[in-house]
Scaffold this active site. Structure first.
Site, PDB file in Angstrom:
ATOM      1  N   ASN A   9      54.009  33.921  39.695  1.00 52.15           N
ATOM      2  CA  ASN A   9      54.329  34.265  41.218  1.00 52.15           C
ATOM      3  C   ASN A   9      53.242  32.886  42.211  1.00 52.15           C
ATOM      4  OD1 ASN A   9      53.371  35.227  44.030  1.00 52.15           O
ATOM      5  ND2 ASN A   9      51.724  36.163  43.432  1.00 52.15           N
ATOM      6  N   TRP A  10      54.455  31.445  42.531  1.00 52.90           N
ATOM      7  CA  TRP A  10      53.640  30.239  42.721  1.00 52.90           C
ATOM      8  C   TRP A  10      52.874  30.434  43.877  1.00 52.90           C
ATOM      9  CZ3 TRP A  10      59.303  27.556  43.616  1.00 52.90           C
ATOM     10  CH2 TRP A  10      59.744  26.752  41.975  1.00 52.90           C
ATOM     11  N   LYS A  11      53.105  31.555  44.683  1.00 51.59           N
ATOM     12  CA  LYS A  11      51.652  31.390  45.998  1.00 51.59           C
ATOM     13  C   LYS A  11      51.923  30.630  46.003  1.00 51.59           C
ATOM     14  CE  LYS A  11      48.912  33.779  42.669  1.00 51.59           C
ATOM     15  NZ  LYS A  11      47.203  33.860  42.352  1.00 51.59           N
ATOM     16  N   HIS A  96      51.164  42.531  46.661  1.00 53.80           N
ATOM     17  CA  HIS A  96      50.067  41.762  46.558  1.00 53.80           C
ATOM     18  C   HIS A  96      48.727  42.261  46.504  1.00 53.80           C
ATOM     19  CE1 HIS A  96      48.067  38.407  43.826  1.00 53.80           C
ATOM     20  NE2 HIS A  96      48.986  38.397  43.320  1.00 53.80           N
ATOM     21  N   GLU A  98      46.264  39.673  47.069  1.00 59.43           N
ATOM     22  CA  GLU A  98      45.632  38.751  48.042  1.00 59.43           C
ATOM     23  C   GLU A  98      46.568  38.977  49.114  1.00 59.43           C
ATOM     24  OE1 GLU A  98      47.162  35.057  46.274  1.00 59.43           O
ATOM     25  OE2 GLU A  98      45.038  35.562  44.614  1.00 59.43           O
ATOM     26  N   GLU A 168      47.592  44.567  38.559  1.00 55.82           N
ATOM     27  CA  GLU A 168      46.664  43.428  38.407  1.00 55.82           C
ATOM     28  C   GLU A 168      45.520  44.029  39.164  1.00 55.82           C
ATOM     29  OE1 GLU A 168      49.586  39.755  39.181  1.00 55.82           O
ATOM     30  OE2 GLU A 168      48.907  40.541  41.282  1.00 55.82           O
ATOM     31  N   GLY A 174      43.200  35.341  38.987  1.00 52.28           N
ATOM     32  CA  GLY A 174      42.548  33.810  39.359  1.00 52.28           C
ATOM     33  C   GLY A 174      41.108  33.634  38.615  1.00 52.28           C
ATOM     34  N   SER A 214      45.192  35.953  35.362  1.00 52.24           N
ATOM     35  CA  SER A 214      45.112  35.319  33.806  1.00 52.24           C
ATOM     36  C   SER A 214      45.358  35.055  32.978  1.00 52.24           C
ATOM     37  CB  SER A 214      43.351  35.053  34.056  1.00 52.24           C
ATOM     38  OG  SER A 214      42.950  34.934  35.136  1.00 52.24           O
ATOM     39  N   GLY A 235      50.797  34.453  37.542  1.00 55.31           N
ATOM     40  CA  GLY A 235      50.186  32.826  38.717  1.00 55.31           C
ATOM     41  C   GLY A 235      49.963  31.426  38.664  1.00 55.31           C
ATOM     42  N   GLY A 236      49.118  31.460  37.875  1.00 55.64           N
ATOM     43  CA  GLY A 236      48.036  30.379  38.095  1.00 55.64           C
ATOM     44  C   GLY A 236      49.167  29.245  37.545  1.00 55.64           C
TER      45      GLY A 236
HETATM   46  C1  PEP Z   1      48.485  36.704  40.191  1.00 49.80           C
HETATM   47  O1  PEP Z   1      48.120  36.692  41.676  1.00 49.80           O
HETATM   48  O2  PEP Z   1      50.138  37.314  40.370  1.00 49.80           O
HETATM   49  C2  PEP Z   1      48.346  36.214  39.789  1.00 49.80           C
HETATM   50  C3  PEP Z   1      48.268  37.543  38.015  1.00 49.80           C
HETATM   51  O3  PEP Z   1      47.017  34.847  39.529  1.00 49.80           O
HETATM   52  P1  PEP Z   1      46.601  34.138  38.376  1.00 49.80           P
HETATM   53  O4  PEP Z   1      47.736  34.357  37.068  1.00 49.80           O
HETATM   54  O5  PEP Z   1      46.264  33.089  37.932  1.00 49.80           O
HETATM   55  O6  PEP Z   1      45.417  34.849  37.432  1.00 49.80           O
END
Ligand code: PEP
Length: 251
Positions: A9-11, A96, A98, A168, A174, A214, A235-236
């Site tokens: 997920n590049w956001k 998501h 966010e 999640e 994050g 994470s 994500g990251g």
């Molecule tokens: C996400 O936002 O879907 C996610 C899992 O982010 P991160 O891996 O950065 O915690």
């Protein structure tokens, strides 16, 4: 047997040229990943068309990060499920945390979004998960059950075949704080039981349930070794092709 998937997920990261380069790097490294592992990149809406060209004919599938809860019309700035599908994307992430937290995405809106996604032949990665306050109050099972019931119980067993769940925990997104493999497995097994009680054992056994929060190459192995964790929503770490593919190699 349910599918194993690693989805990035590049956001709201990367410009279009940067995103195209990242997609090319993911495609180049995807040959290292065992054939049974599905690879998906979820990009900003602006990137879908050019990235669709990059992943065309490869094993890497393309996803949007969201789509509208309305079919079409006077909804300035929104991107419909039909528009997403017309880019060549096969998936969309929905719900998501966010989007739930910053853009008022409710379970009611999500039902509409999932309906429109499925009507346009998009597969859905539906996110569920509790926030820190809910976890500390030991309400995580109840929160995840309610989110699952409110959205997924509006769909048929047949439609569930086009849906993947991503658990999640919001406190792990994050933040660098990963749920322990035991904490994640406990909720994944619980979600599968909630599905089994409503849809029957087969739907539950066939449902891919991803962990997100994470996740990185160093902790993916332990998470993916759990019986009810079928992969990750990343994500990251999905912004670096080496890390993203490193996670997929943890299977
Ligand atoms: C996400 O936002 O879907 C996610 C899992 O982010 P991160 O891996 O950065 O915690």
């Amino acid at each position: 047997m349910r599918k194993k998937i690693v989805a990035g997920n590049w956001k709201m990261n990367t410009t279009v040229p940067e995103g195209v380069e990242l997609a090319k790097a993911v495609v180049a490294k995807s040959v290292e990943v065992p054939a049974g592992v599905g690879l998906i990149v979820a990009t900003p809406a602006t990137h879908l068309c050019p990235v669709a060209e990059v992943v065309k004919g490869t094993r890497v599938e393309l996803s949007a990060e969201n789509c509208a809860d309305k079919e079409k019309g006077a909804y300035t700035g929104e991107v419909s499920a039909a528009m997403v599908a017309s880019t060549g994307a096969q998936w969309t992430i929905l719900g998501h945390s966010e989007r739930r937290q910053y853009y008022g995405e409710t379970d009611e809106k999500l039902v509409e979004k999932v309906k429109l996604a499925l009507a346009n032949s998009l597969k859905v990665i539906l996110c569920v998960g509790e926030n820190l306050e809910e976890r500390e109050a030991e309400r995580h099972f109840e929160v995840v059950k309610t989110q699952t019931e409110n959205v997924l119980f509006q769909f048929t067993a047949e439609e569930m075949a086009s849906i993947v769940i991503a658990y999640e925990p919001v406190w792990a997104i994050g933040t660098g704080k990963t749920a322990t493999a035991e904490q994640a497995e406990e909720i994944h097994a619980f979600i599968r039981k909630v599905l089994a009680d409503h849809f029957g054992k087969k739907v539950a056994a066939d449902m891919t349930i991803l962990y997100g929060g994470s996740c990185k190459p160093s902790n993916a192995k332990e998470l993916f070794a759990q019986p009810d964790i079928d992969g990750g929503l990343i994500g990251g770490a999905s912004l670096k092709a080496d890390d993203f593919i490193g996670i997929a190699l943890a299977f």
